[in-house]
Design an enzyme around this catalytic site. Structure first.
Site, PDB file in Angstrom:
ATOM      1  N   LEU A 137       7.547  -7.315  -3.494  1.00  0.00           N
ATOM      2  CA  LEU A 137       6.291  -6.611  -3.260  1.00  0.00           C
ATOM      3  C   LEU A 137       6.616  -5.377  -2.432  1.00  0.00           C
ATOM      4  CD1 LEU A 137       3.790  -9.472  -2.226  1.00  0.00           C
ATOM      5  CD2 LEU A 137       3.952  -8.332  -4.442  1.00  0.00           C
ATOM      6  N   ASP A 138       5.888  -4.299  -2.666  1.00  0.00           N
ATOM      7  CA  ASP A 138       6.064  -3.118  -1.838  1.00  0.00           C
ATOM      8  C   ASP A 138       5.822  -3.466  -0.379  1.00  0.00           C
ATOM      9  OD1 ASP A 138       6.451  -1.708  -4.161  1.00  0.00           O
ATOM     10  OD2 ASP A 138       4.474  -0.765  -4.169  1.00  0.00           O
ATOM     11  N   ARG A 139       6.434  -2.692   0.489  1.00  0.00           N
ATOM     12  CA  ARG A 139       6.298  -2.925   1.924  1.00  0.00           C
ATOM     13  C   ARG A 139       4.828  -2.996   2.364  1.00  0.00           C
ATOM     14  NH1 ARG A 139       9.551   0.365   6.650  1.00  0.00           N
ATOM     15  NH2 ARG A 139       8.519  -0.603   8.436  1.00  0.00           N
TER      16      ARG A 139
END
Length: 314
Positions: A137-139
């Site tokens: 998942l993106d940050r």
């Protein structure tokens, strides 16, 4: 420094040799890893192999000496991070661990980040013989993320990701009133120039295909809450597609409407409004069917209450 020999374990079987070496030499550039493989300095059962070669149980790997740049010792996760990770666990069994990832936490170290979710979790559970990220998942994205507790499970779930065996739903709050109901969007994406951290939409055949299904969940005055099902897993896929369609995700500092982001920030939205809400799949190894859900973080659900609701989506 001298040549070492390593026998492939059950948890390493099926792993590519380049990925195996990258874990052995975490502080060595990837270019060095590929060079020693290409030059034949790495051998598997005394044979030269290519970087994509997959290891088998019991094989013997010749690992040459590699000069490692002097760096500070690996950072220890703070007690606060370890406590947050422990509290984020929503399910654990013999095969997987599921967390509700908080926004702002990268899934792995790098790009100036010493400790990511996976490094922190390994410190939290030092007795686990194996734990790896199944997906990313993106940050700045929160929500459901799955870790595998064996190489066999990891490979099985990666196979599902490649062949559509996982149903992944996200919630995204976008700028504007969504038009047209449910839409199945297919766009080609590739990295923007030399920028490894930004993607762009390109003509067909120039990039990699990205597919998502967008459904309006709730319409608000000036914004729409979208249910997004992704059919591929390209970097920043949802964010790039929605921005290209003219409905940027609110709070997106990379692809969004920066002036509008400031307006919504003043109203209380302090982060990217993108949340991995649901994940569903069956693990044939155990026969277990998983329906994993993560509720919206309090910050996001509270912000929705400040908006003027128009109607439910269709």
């Amino acid at each position: 420094m001298s040549v070492k020999y390593h026998t492939v374990t059950p948890n390493e079987a099926g792993q590519r040799i380049d990925n195996f070496l990258m874990k052995q030499f975490r502080q060595v550039p990837k270019s060095v890893i590929y060079r020693i493989v290409r030059k034949g300095e790495v051998r598997v059962d005394k044979k030269r192999v290519k970087p994509e070669y997959k290891l088998s149980l019991g094989e013997e790997i010749r690992i040459p000496p590699v000069k490692i740049e002097e760096r500070p010792p690996a950072s220890e996760a703070s007690e606060g991070l370890l406590e947050a990770l422990d509290n984020a666990v929503t399910l654990e069994d013999d095969h997987i661990i599921v967390l509700n990832k908080p926004a702002g936490l990268p899934v792995h170290s790098g790009s100036g980040v010493a400790i990511g979710l996976i490094e922190g979790f390994r410190q939290l559970r030092p007795n686990l013989p194996f734990v790896e990220l199944v997906h990313r998942l993106d940050r700045d994205t929160s929500g459901v993320i799955v870790l595998a507790k064996s190489r066999t499970v990891l490979n099985a779930l990666h196979d599902k990701l490649r062949h559509g065996g996982m149903e992944k739903h996200y919630l995204a709050l976008v700028a504007g009133q969504w038009q047209g109901g449910k839409q199945h969007i297919t766009l080609d994406l590739k990295r923007e120039g030399n920028n490894r951290q930004k993607m762009q939409v390109v003509d067909p055949e120039e990039g990699k295909t990205s597919e998502s299904i967008f459904r309006p969940h709730t319409l608000y005055q000036g914004a729409s809450l979208m249910d997004v099902t992704i059919l591929t897993g390209r970097m920043h896929q949802i964010r790039v597609q929605l921005a290209h369609l003219g409905y940027p995700i609110l709070g997106d500092s990379r692809y969004g409407d920066f002036k509008l982001n400031r307006v919504y920030s003043e109203q209380g939205l302090k982060r990217l409004f993108l949340h991995a809400a649901k994940l569903e799949f069956t693990l044939e190894l155990s026969g277990q069917h998983y329906q994993l859900e993560a509720p919206l973080p309090e910050h996001l659900s509270s912000f929705l209450k400040t908006l003027v609701k128009l109607r439910r989506g269709s």
